[in-house]
Design a protein around this motif. Sequence first.
Motif, mmCIF file in Angstrom:
data_model
loop_
_atom_site.group_PDB
_atom_site.id
_atom_site.type_symbol
_atom_site.label_atom_id
_atom_site.label_comp_id
_atom_site.label_asym_id
_atom_site.label_seq_id
_atom_site.Cartn_x
_atom_site.Cartn_y
_atom_site.Cartn_z
ATOM 1 N N GLY A 197 10.487 7.840 1.105
ATOM 2 C CA GLY A 197 10.478 7.583 2.538
ATOM 3 C C GLY A 197 10.484 6.120 2.920
ATOM 4 N N SER A 198 10.606 5.218 1.941
ATOM 5 C CA SER A 198 10.594 3.784 2.229
ATOM 6 C C SER A 198 11.811 3.109 1.611
ATOM 7 C CB SER A 198 9.319 3.135 1.674
ATOM 8 O OG SER A 198 9.348 1.723 1.860
ATOM 9 N N GLN A 199 12.332 2.113 2.307
ATOM 10 C CA GLN A 199 13.443 1.345 1.732
ATOM 11 C C GLN A 199 12.941 0.173 0.895
ATOM 12 O OE1 GLN A 199 15.756 -1.045 4.597
ATOM 13 N NE2 GLN A 199 14.213 -0.552 6.164
ATOM 14 N N TYR A 200 11.627 -0.002 0.859
ATOM 15 C CA TYR A 200 11.022 -1.100 0.098
ATOM 16 C C TYR A 200 10.324 -0.581 -1.156
ATOM 17 C CZ TYR A 200 11.860 -3.376 4.550
ATOM 18 O OH TYR A 200 12.447 -3.850 5.689
ATOM 19 N N LYS A 201 10.544 -1.273 -2.261
ATOM 20 C CA LYS A 201 9.959 -0.854 -3.525
ATOM 21 C C LYS A 201 8.490 -1.275 -3.623
ATOM 22 C CE LYS A 201 14.290 -1.109 -6.159
ATOM 23 N NZ LYS A 201 14.378 0.298 -6.566
ATOM 24 N N ALA A 202 7.722 -0.500 -4.374
ATOM 25 C CA ALA A 202 6.365 -0.907 -4.735
ATOM 26 C C ALA A 202 6.468 -1.825 -5.944
ATOM 27 C CB ALA A 202 5.516 0.307 -5.081
ATOM 28 N N TYR A 203 5.527 -2.752 -6.060
ATOM 29 C CA TYR A 203 5.528 -3.631 -7.226
ATOM 30 C C TYR A 203 4.189 -3.556 -7.946
ATOM 31 C CZ TYR A 203 3.296 -7.066 -4.006
ATOM 32 O OH TYR A 203 2.483 -7.711 -3.107
ATOM 33 N N ARG A 204 4.262 -3.794 -9.248
ATOM 34 C CA ARG A 204 3.058 -3.811 -10.083
ATOM 35 C C ARG A 204 3.180 -4.948 -11.092
ATOM 36 N NH1 ARG A 204 1.739 1.611 -13.041
ATOM 37 N NH2 ARG A 204 3.490 1.015 -14.351
ATOM 38 N N GLY A 205 2.184 -5.818 -11.090
ATOM 39 C CA GLY A 205 2.145 -6.914 -12.045
ATOM 40 C C GLY A 205 0.948 -6.749 -12.961
ATOM 41 N N LEU A 214 -6.730 -2.281 -1.423
ATOM 42 C CA LEU A 214 -6.152 -2.989 -0.287
ATOM 43 C C LEU A 214 -5.525 -1.985 0.671
ATOM 44 C CD1 LEU A 214 -4.224 -5.690 -2.380
ATOM 45 C CD2 LEU A 214 -6.608 -5.774 -1.620
ATOM 46 N N GLU A 215 -5.968 -1.998 1.910
ATOM 47 C CA GLU A 215 -5.439 -1.062 2.897
ATOM 48 C C GLU A 215 -5.118 -1.812 4.187
ATOM 49 O OE1 GLU A 215 -6.855 2.827 5.498
ATOM 50 O OE2 GLU A 215 -7.991 2.251 3.700
ATOM 51 N N GLY A 216 -3.866 -1.732 4.614
ATOM 52 C CA GLY A 216 -3.453 -2.413 5.827
ATOM 53 C C GLY A 216 -4.142 -1.851 7.064
ATOM 54 N N GLN A 217 -4.522 -2.744 7.962
ATOM 55 C CA GLN A 217 -5.152 -2.370 9.234
ATOM 56 C C GLN A 217 -4.418 -3.112 10.359
ATOM 57 O OE1 GLN A 217 -8.652 -0.496 9.261
ATOM 58 N NE2 GLN A 217 -7.378 0.156 7.565
ATOM 59 N N PRO A 218 -3.146 -2.761 10.593
ATOM 60 C CA PRO A 218 -2.293 -3.561 11.488
ATOM 61 C C PRO A 218 -2.770 -3.653 12.933
ATOM 62 C CG PRO A 218 -1.248 -1.474 10.933
ATOM 63 C CD PRO A 218 -2.425 -1.613 10.019
ATOM 64 N N GLN A 258 2.260 -1.854 7.109
ATOM 65 C CA GLN A 258 1.577 -1.020 6.112
ATOM 66 C C GLN A 258 1.382 -1.785 4.805
ATOM 67 O OE1 GLN A 258 3.412 2.831 5.377
ATOM 68 N NE2 GLN A 258 2.534 2.950 3.337
ATOM 69 N N VAL A 259 0.181 -1.702 4.264
ATOM 70 C CA VAL A 259 -0.117 -2.246 2.936
ATOM 71 C C VAL A 259 -0.973 -1.210 2.220
ATOM 72 C CG1 VAL A 259 -1.203 -4.084 1.583
ATOM 73 C CG2 VAL A 259 -0.099 -4.638 3.765
ATOM 74 N N ASP A 260 -0.572 -0.859 1.030
ATOM 75 C CA ASP A 260 -1.334 0.104 0.239
ATOM 76 C C ASP A 260 -1.298 -0.365 -1.214
ATOM 77 O OD1 ASP A 260 -2.705 2.314 -0.672
ATOM 78 O OD2 ASP A 260 -0.948 3.623 -0.699
ATOM 79 N N THR A 291 4.373 -2.369 0.420
ATOM 80 C CA THR A 291 4.284 -2.958 1.757
ATOM 81 C C THR A 291 5.451 -2.518 2.629
ATOM 82 O OG1 THR A 291 3.191 -4.942 0.894
ATOM 83 C CG2 THR A 291 4.246 -5.148 3.022
ATOM 84 N N GLU A 292 5.145 -2.245 3.890
ATOM 85 C CA GLU A 292 6.163 -2.092 4.919
ATOM 86 C C GLU A 292 6.046 -3.342 5.786
ATOM 87 O OE1 GLU A 292 8.473 0.183 5.306
ATOM 88 O OE2 GLU A 292 7.819 1.588 3.767
ATOM 89 N N PRO A 293 6.993 -4.276 5.684
ATOM 90 C CA PRO A 293 6.828 -5.591 6.308
ATOM 91 C C PRO A 293 6.980 -5.637 7.821
ATOM 92 C CG PRO A 293 8.963 -5.437 5.268
ATOM 93 C CD PRO A 293 8.220 -4.192 4.896
ATOM 94 N N GLY A 294 7.455 -4.557 8.429
ATOM 95 C CA GLY A 294 7.659 -4.565 9.876
ATOM 96 C C GLY A 294 8.894 -5.367 10.248
ATOM 97 N N GLY A 295 9.491 -5.036 11.385
ATOM 98 C CA GLY A 295 10.675 -5.762 11.832
ATOM 99 C C GLY A 295 11.849 -5.584 10.888
ATOM 100 N N SER A 296 12.753 -6.520 10.933
ATOM 101 C CA SER A 296 13.965 -6.472 10.113
ATOM 102 C C SER A 296 13.896 -7.515 9.002
ATOM 103 C CB SER A 296 15.192 -6.738 10.995
ATOM 104 O OG SER A 296 16.368 -6.759 10.222
ATOM 105 N N VAL A 297 14.106 -7.056 7.782
ATOM 106 C CA VAL A 297 14.082 -7.962 6.629
ATOM 107 C C VAL A 297 15.359 -7.733 5.815
ATOM 108 C CG1 VAL A 297 12.883 -8.628 4.518
ATOM 109 C CG2 VAL A 297 11.558 -7.913 6.507
#
Length: 201
Positions: free
Chosen positions: A44-52, A128-132, A146-148, A169-175
């Motif tokens: 459901g997201s166009q943004y990938k999750a990352y793990r380091g 870490l939980e986003g509280q926009p 959104q941050v999870d 992360t869902e960065p909001g707006g257009s990226v």
Amino acid sequence: MGSLHRIAVGVGLTVLMAATAQADNWQVAKDEGGIKISLSDVVGSQYKAYRGVTTIKASVGQLRKLQEDVVGACAWIHECKTQKVLKFDSGKVWTYTQFNTPWPVTPRDSVLMVTTEEGADGSLTRKLEGQPTYIPGVDGFVRVTQVDGFWKFVPKGADQTEVTYQVHTEPGGSVPSWVANKFVVDAPFNTLKALKERAEK
């Protein structure tokens, strides 16, 4: 109704299992200097999750101090412009961060609720939980919607700690896609590299 209920439950479980499988489908994007970055699609997201993941020559306690110094931590968090504590209550802390972004992307800001949990094995997890909507928007910044994610510190022998930093992360707006694709690799890599350098001084 019994059959319909079973079908609904079955479909729900199938969707859940598919989502879990997709989220766990990590692919290595960068492995350099003892830091491994992996990416995963998120349903459901166009943004990938990352793990380091990396190992740092420092104790969990030392790393915890660096993490809990919210203002100072901005120096090693990727593209952090400024950071402060909004509230502290019962082991949870709310933080506000402003980030630099490359042109033409509008700078982002985020509000996080960070919950710290100590493990019986000496490990430490910081969720870490986003509280926009925790505070009003700030002129000139787009709020991250959104941050999870989490930080996890696991002791490995004398004064060594395995560190995992995982976020979606869902960065909001257009990226633009090139910015998003670069960010999901650079953010964990540069953050872990800077944290490692600071902790091992």
